[in-house]
Design a protein around this motif. Structure first.
Motif, PDB file in Angstrom:
ATOM      1  N   UNK A 251     -75.822  56.525  46.429  1.00  0.00           N
ATOM      2  CA  UNK A 251     -75.804  57.323  47.653  1.00  0.00           C
ATOM      3  C   UNK A 251     -75.353  56.447  48.818  1.00  0.00           C
ATOM      4  N   UNK A 252     -74.260  56.853  49.476  1.00  0.00           N
ATOM      5  CA  UNK A 252     -73.638  55.999  50.493  1.00  0.00           C
ATOM      6  C   UNK A 252     -73.747  56.552  51.907  1.00  0.00           C
ATOM      7  N   UNK A 253     -73.744  57.883  52.063  1.00  0.00           N
ATOM      8  CA  UNK A 253     -73.803  58.471  53.405  1.00  0.00           C
ATOM      9  C   UNK A 253     -74.630  59.747  53.371  1.00  0.00           C
ATOM     10  N   UNK A 254     -75.351  60.002  54.474  1.00  0.00           N
ATOM     11  CA  UNK A 254     -76.161  61.210  54.604  1.00  0.00           C
ATOM     12  C   UNK A 254     -75.932  61.798  55.988  1.00  0.00           C
ATOM     13  N   UNK A 255     -75.681  63.089  56.053  1.00  0.00           N
ATOM     14  CA  UNK A 255     -75.513  63.743  57.348  1.00  0.00           C
ATOM     15  C   UNK A 255     -76.830  63.716  58.107  1.00  0.00           C
ATOM     16  N   UNK A 256     -76.809  63.403  59.405  1.00  0.00           N
ATOM     17  CA  UNK A 256     -78.071  63.331  60.158  1.00  0.00           C
ATOM     18  C   UNK A 256     -78.658  64.702  60.484  1.00  0.00           C
ATOM     19  N   UNK A 257     -77.865  65.778  60.314  1.00  0.00           N
ATOM     20  CA  UNK A 257     -78.330  67.111  60.672  1.00  0.00           C
ATOM     21  C   UNK A 257     -78.155  68.068  59.504  1.00  0.00           C
ATOM     22  N   UNK A 258     -79.063  69.026  59.384  1.00  0.00           N
ATOM     23  CA  UNK A 258     -78.952  70.075  58.373  1.00  0.00           C
ATOM     24  C   UNK A 258     -78.064  71.194  58.910  1.00  0.00           C
ATOM     25  N   UNK A 259     -77.340  71.845  58.023  1.00  0.00           N
ATOM     26  CA  UNK A 259     -76.504  72.973  58.406  1.00  0.00           C
ATOM     27  C   UNK A 259     -77.388  74.106  58.937  1.00  0.00           C
ATOM     28  N   UNK A 260     -77.024  74.662  60.085  1.00  0.00           N
ATOM     29  CA  UNK A 260     -77.869  75.669  60.727  1.00  0.00           C
ATOM     30  C   UNK A 260     -77.927  76.960  59.925  1.00  0.00           C
ATOM     31  N   UNK A 261     -76.873  77.254  59.157  1.00  0.00           N
ATOM     32  CA  UNK A 261     -76.838  78.502  58.399  1.00  0.00           C
ATOM     33  C   UNK A 261     -77.525  78.370  57.037  1.00  0.00           C
ATOM     34  N   UNK A 262     -77.158  77.331  56.279  1.00  0.00           N
ATOM     35  CA  UNK A 262     -77.692  77.174  54.919  1.00  0.00           C
ATOM     36  C   UNK A 262     -78.976  76.350  54.860  1.00  0.00           C
ATOM     37  N   UNK A 263     -79.317  75.660  55.945  1.00  0.00           N
ATOM     38  CA  UNK A 263     -80.480  74.772  55.966  1.00  0.00           C
ATOM     39  C   UNK A 263     -80.384  73.705  54.884  1.00  0.00           C
ATOM     40  N   UNK A 264     -79.191  73.195  54.674  1.00  0.00           N
ATOM     41  CA  UNK A 264     -78.978  72.156  53.681  1.00  0.00           C
ATOM     42  C   UNK A 264     -78.400  70.911  54.347  1.00  0.00           C
ATOM     43  N   UNK A 265     -78.681  69.759  53.723  1.00  0.00           N
ATOM     44  CA  UNK A 265     -78.212  68.473  54.245  1.00  0.00           C
ATOM     45  C   UNK A 265     -77.098  67.965  53.336  1.00  0.00           C
ATOM     46  N   UNK A 266     -75.982  67.610  53.928  1.00  0.00           N
ATOM     47  CA  UNK A 266     -74.843  67.111  53.160  1.00  0.00           C
ATOM     48  C   UNK A 266     -74.964  65.605  52.964  1.00  0.00           C
ATOM     49  N   UNK A 267     -74.628  65.148  51.748  1.00  0.00           N
ATOM     50  CA  UNK A 267     -74.665  63.710  51.477  1.00  0.00           C
ATOM     51  C   UNK A 267     -73.480  63.341  50.581  1.00  0.00           C
ATOM     52  N   UNK A 268     -73.186  62.032  50.530  1.00  0.00           N
ATOM     53  CA  UNK A 268     -72.040  61.518  49.777  1.00  0.00           C
ATOM     54  C   UNK A 268     -72.498  60.321  48.950  1.00  0.00           C
ATOM     55  N   UNK A 269     -71.840  60.147  47.803  1.00  0.00           N
ATOM     56  CA  UNK A 269     -72.187  59.035  46.909  1.00  0.00           C
ATOM     57  C   UNK A 269     -70.908  58.429  46.350  1.00  0.00           C
ATOM     58  N   UNK A 270     -70.945  57.114  46.139  1.00  0.00           N
ATOM     59  CA  UNK A 270     -69.799  56.385  45.604  1.00  0.00           C
ATOM     60  C   UNK A 270     -69.969  56.180  44.106  1.00  0.00           C
ATOM     61  N   UNK A 271     -69.050  56.684  43.273  1.00  0.00           N
ATOM     62  CA  UNK A 271     -69.163  56.504  41.817  1.00  0.00           C
ATOM     63  C   UNK A 271     -69.114  55.028  41.437  1.00  0.00           C
ATOM     64  N   UNK A 272     -69.867  54.661  40.393  1.00  0.00           N
ATOM     65  CA  UNK A 272     -69.891  53.273  39.944  1.00  0.00           C
ATOM     66  C   UNK A 272     -68.623  52.903  39.187  1.00  0.00           C
ATOM     67  N   UNK A 273     -67.969  53.879  38.581  1.00  0.00           N
ATOM     68  CA  UNK A 273     -66.721  53.636  37.864  1.00  0.00           C
ATOM     69  C   UNK A 273     -65.618  54.507  38.460  1.00  0.00           C
TER      70      UNK A 273
END
Length: 369
Positions: A251-273
């Motif tokens: 896990x490399x990045x996480x959005x600091x805010x949740x989406x106002x409509x879906x109430x979900x938090x977006x995040x990103x991850x860097x594959x090992x391969x």
């Protein structure tokens, strides 16, 4: 005269006694047959699961997709006709490579005119500078007044400002002329082409989309009530749709805010391969692994009853059926496994569902032949 009533009385009494004996004889066999079924149950070995102990990592499941870290689109800055298109979908391009040439004859004419006006303005400024220098010498010799000299200074400064204005016009015309040659903003692969030779494109229209396949990342979302599972550096396991191979990421990045409509938090991850460029846009299913291990009793997930409210299992304890409440520490749906606590080492988990009336009944386990 008294014999008839007495005879009737004895006949009635005999009939009642016979009926009572008949009813008693009919009831006894059924009661005798019901008694064994209510106090004894037979199971086979396949109905039972032994209790195991082990350690597990708490997992938070998610769904997402694969995207390119570097991606860009090429848009037209002017309204013109495409004369040459030099790339197609799937082509590898380098940053600065020419992709589209637009017909910009009007811009070329405007640029030539602006350059000519700039040259004329520079000539006027040179003339004004020479005049100012001449009047400086005349002023020093006393032939002209200071007011006349200062006027020549004002004329020279005005010509210098005209030169700056004409230079800005040239820069604008040059920019418009350069906008007719569209170059790739990044090094990558063309994923979409929306222009053909001879087509008139509008200002702001997207002509190409380009991605860099050398750097891919996982993009997903998680409900905001599970935000505690998101921490930079956490390990992630995932697999691509249509491919059972399990892959790893961080896990490399996480959005600091949740989406106002879906109430979900977006995040990103860097594959090992490194992933194939064909993975871009692929659907992903995975789990975020907690940093701490969970220790407990391992049982089949489908053996747990009332999982969402007050979970419990049916167990064979000291050869009797018992209903035992448990605490579920982790659920692994993909493996049909749960980590729980609240059972005894000698308990055998029953796959068979019982009712409350079966509690404390004796169980006989038939051995496999």
């Amino acid at each position: 005269m008294q014999l008839v009533p007495r005879l009737f009385y004895f006949k009635t009494l005999s009939l009642c006694i016979a009926t009572s004996l008949l009813l008693t004889a009919c009831q006894k066999p059924s009661e005798t047959a019901a008694t064994p079924s209510q106090s004894h149950i037979e199971l086979i070995q396949q109905d039972l699961v032994p209790l195991n102990y082990g350690e597990s990592v708490e997992k938070t499941s998610f769904t997402g997709s694969i995207r390119a870290v570097n991606q860009s689109s090429l848009q037209s800055q002017v309204t013109a006709t495409a004369t040459t298109v030099r790339a197609d979908v799937g082509d590898k391009v380098q940053q600065g490579q020419i992709l589209v040439q637009l017909n910009n004859q009007d811009n070329e004419a405007r640029l030539a005119q602006a350059k000519a006006n700039l040259a004329a303005t520079k000539a006027q400024a040179t003339l004004a500078q020479n005049m100012m220098q001449r009047k400086q010498r005349l002023l020093d010799q006393g032939f002209i007044s200071r007011v006349e000299f200062e006027q020549s200074q004002v004329d020279y400064q005005a010509q210098l400002e005209n030169v700056k204005a004409q230079q800005a016009t040239v820069d604008i015309a040059l920019k418009a002329e350069q906008d007719g040659t569209l170059r790739s903003p990044i090094t990558g692969i063309i994923t979409k082409r929306q222009v053909e030779p001879g087509q008139t494109v509008a200002a702001g229209q997207t002509l190409f989309e380009i991605v860099d396949p050398t750097r891919l990342e996982l993009q997903a979302r998680l409900p905001s009530d599970q935000r505690n599972a998101l921490s930079l550096g956490q390990k992630i396991e995932f697999h691509l749709q249509g491919n059972s191979e399990q892959l790893q990421a961080t896990l490399s990045r996480v959005s600091p805010l949740a989406d106002l409509n879906s109430r979900q938090i977006e995040f990103f991850a860097t594959p090992s391969s490194q992933l194939s460029p064909l993975s871009i846009g692929a659907f992903v299913e995975g789990n975020i692994l907690a940093s701490a291990m969970v220790s407990g009793q391992l049982i089949p997930l489908d053996s747990i009853q009332d999982l969402g409210q007050k979970p419990y299992v049916w167990v064979i304890r000291q050869q009797k059926i018992e209903r035992v409440p448990i605490n579920v520490l982790e659920q692994r749906y993909s493996e049909n496994l749960a980590v729980v606590e609240g059972l005894r080492t000698s308990d055998q988990i029953s796959r068979v569902k019982f009712s409350d009336s079966d509690i404390h009944k004796t169980v006989t386990i038939q051995k496999n032949k």
